[in-house]
Write a protein that holds these residues in place. Structure first.
Motif, PDB file in Angstrom:
ATOM      1  N   SER A   1       0.830  -1.200   0.000  1.00  0.00           N
ATOM      2  CA  SER A   1       0.000   0.000   0.000  1.00  0.00           C
ATOM      3  C   SER A   1       0.868   1.255   0.000  1.00  0.00           C
ATOM      4  O   SER A   1       0.661   2.179  -0.796  1.00  0.00           O
ATOM      5  CB  SER A   1      -0.925  -0.020   1.221  1.00  0.00           C
ATOM      6  OG  SER A   1      -1.689   1.173   1.277  1.00  0.00           O
TER       7      SER A   1
ATOM      8  N   ASP B   1      -5.860   1.502  -4.729  1.00  0.00           N
ATOM      9  CA  ASP B   1      -6.738   0.425  -4.255  1.00  0.00           C
ATOM     10  C   ASP B   1      -7.044  -0.569  -5.364  1.00  0.00           C
ATOM     11  O   ASP B   1      -7.138  -1.780  -5.125  1.00  0.00           O
ATOM     12  CB  ASP B   1      -8.033   1.013  -3.695  1.00  0.00           C
ATOM     13  CG  ASP B   1      -7.791   1.822  -2.426  1.00  0.00           C
ATOM     14  OD1 ASP B   1      -6.716   1.634  -1.820  1.00  0.00           O
ATOM     15  OD2 ASP B   1      -8.657   2.640  -2.074  1.00  0.00           O
TER      16      ASP B   1
ATOM     17  N   ASN C   1      -6.055  -4.386  -5.085  1.00  0.00           N
ATOM     18  CA  ASN C   1      -7.063  -5.438  -5.201  1.00  0.00           C
ATOM     19  C   ASN C   1      -6.577  -6.560  -6.115  1.00  0.00           C
ATOM     20  O   ASN C   1      -6.797  -7.751  -5.843  1.00  0.00           O
ATOM     21  CB  ASN C   1      -8.373  -4.861  -5.737  1.00  0.00           C
ATOM     22  CG  ASN C   1      -9.099  -4.031  -4.691  1.00  0.00           C
ATOM     23  OD1 ASN C   1      -8.888  -4.217  -3.485  1.00  0.00           O
ATOM     24  ND2 ASN C   1      -9.937  -3.098  -5.132  1.00  0.00           N
TER      25      ASN C   1
END
Length: 468
Positions: A29, A164, A168
């Motif tokens: 992240s 994101d 994912n």
């Protein structure tokens, strides 16, 4: 079994999966967000420079004509999902691509150099936004003078959405890989855990004395090899246990008979059952039985010595001389049965490299057997011939022979065939076992060819001496 290797492996597998997922989620992240910020900042900076160069060509004197290029500015902002401002040197917002109320506003403490050596800043841009934005600016210059700045603002939420989306994909890929890695667990369970459980169960059975238990693992790998080795070990131990039982039974039987005779004769002498004039006859029998016990003991001690390693004392000697000397020692016995020896040698001297004392014992036992089972007025044939690097010795009689079903058993300790029991009542059943042990300890072989009622021939080999 709660602390078994298998459950530890599963626990380690799950901990590894969870820690791996948490580490990737955290590190990926941050790293992805930083990467996107750098890449997007560079892209926006290039776009800002391109817009700034467009506006730089519009300067005539000190006036700025921005109306004609406004549609292009709005299109670029829409394409970039960002806001584009034109700010003059005093910090006044001259143009806003969103056509918001910010147009004409003066930004307090506006400082184009606040970013330092970075091409971008992150924050609310002097409190002009209620959320964090990525801001880049490029100067509008003309005639070596800076007239203003092109500032592009992109909400961090846009980058976070992109981040994101990438994460994912990473998470889904990680989940798929983790799921596929279960195949390793299944393979481990089938090829290691289940066979190991069977092997452990087998080891417990062996520890409890159940040597007939068979470990049912037939794979062609280390587990299968280990199971096969343990099965072989249990079979050998089982055979050894059976042999020990047989050995004890045979020893007890062979010792009981002469001891019973000795005890009976001595008791008869003591209680007067045997008269004094018969003492010599029965004391001679006692001596004979004592010699039988001594012979049996010596045979057992010899076998015990042969079971130990490193007992051979090899030398170079003439096998022909050993055969002649051993045969000569039976002269008295042969005269009783009128038995002759036929000695045949391929050379006058045939040197072998072996243990002289042990080979003498081999020849003694074979000749002694041949005499015992030969008929009166017969001949025993002994031959010694060389071939390649071996000397082959043969001892052949024309006696009673060995029954077909007993040929494989004659090498067993204490074994006596039905025919031999009648001919050799004082034998121990150890002679041929000793012979085979001695020959095999030399790394050689001994074979037997026999026909019942015709005769028997023993053939063994010895290595030739390397000294001429």
């Amino acid at each position: 079994m709660t602390h078994s290797l298998y459950y530890k492996f599963i626990l380690g597998y799950l901990v590894f999966g969870l820690l791996g997922f948490a580490s990737i989620a955290t590190l990926s992240s941050r790293m992805t967000e930083r990467y996107l910020i750098r890449e997007q900042a560079d892209s926006l900076y290039d776009e800002a420079n391109q817009i700034a160069s467009t506006y730089s060509g519009m300067y005539h004197g000190k006036d700025m004509d921005l109306i004609s290029s406004y549609p292009q500015l709005v299109g670029s902002a829409h394409y970039l999902h960002a806001q584009i401002w034109i700010i003059d040197r005093q910090g006044k917002i001259v143009v806003d691509s969103d056509q918001s109320e910010r147009t004409g506003r003066v930004i307090d403490r506006f400082d184009p150099t606040a970013a330092g050596n970075k091409s971008y800043t992150i924050g609310t841009f002097y409190d002009q936004f209620t959320y964090d934005v990525l801001s880049v600016h490029a100067p509008i210059t003309g005639n070596y003078t800076t007239y203003g700045y092109v500032v592009i603002h992109m909400p961090l939420s846009v980058l976070q959405n992109t981040r994101d989306g990438i994460l994912n994909i990473v998470y889904i890929t990680l989940a798929v890989v983790f799921g596929l890695s279960l195949i390793i667990l299944l393979v481990f369970t089938k090829t290691v855990y289940f066979p190991l459980k069977k092997i452990t169960a087998g080891a417990n059975e062996y520890a409890q004395g159940n040597l007939t238990y068979h470990i049912d693992v037939n794979t062609r790998d280390e587990m299968g090899y280990l199971a096969a080795t343990l099965n072989y070990m249990s079979d050998e131990l089982n055979k050894m246990e059976e042999y020990q039982k047989t050995f004890i039974a045979n020893v007890s039987h062979d010792f009981r008979s002469p001891l019973t005779s000795i005890k009976g004769y001595l008791e008869a002498i003591l209680d007067g059952t045997i008269p004094p004039e018969m003492y010599e006859k029965y004391l001679t029998r006692v001596i004979t039985e004592t010699e039988r016990l001594n012979k049996l003991t010596q045979g057992m001690l010899t076998l015990n010595t042969l079971d130990s390693k490193g007992y051979l004392n090899r030398t170079n000697f003439d096998i022909n001389r050993v055969i002649k000397d051993t045969a000569a020692s039976f002269e008295g016995t042969c005269e009783e049965k009128n038995i002759n020896f036929d000695l045949t040698f391929s050379n006058n001297i045939q040197m072998v490299y072996a243990d002289l004392g042990k080979i003498q014992q081999v020849m003694y036992n074979l000749i002694d057997n041949a005499i015992k089972f030969s008929h009166h007025d017969s001949t025993i044939y002994i031959q010694a011939s060389g071939k390649y690097e071996k000397i082959f010795i043969s001892v052949k009689d024309t006696g009673i022979g060995i029954p077909k079903d007993s040929i494989k058993k004659i090498w067993e300790r204490f074994y006596k065939s039905d025919l031999s029991r009648g001919k050799d009542k004082k034998g121990t059943g150890l002679g041929l076992a000793i012979v085979k042990e001695i020959i095999q300890s030399h790394g050689e072989n001994i074979d037997v060819v026999s026909t019942e009622g015709v005769g028997t021939e023993f053939i063994f080999s010895l290595p030739k001496s390397t000294i001429l």
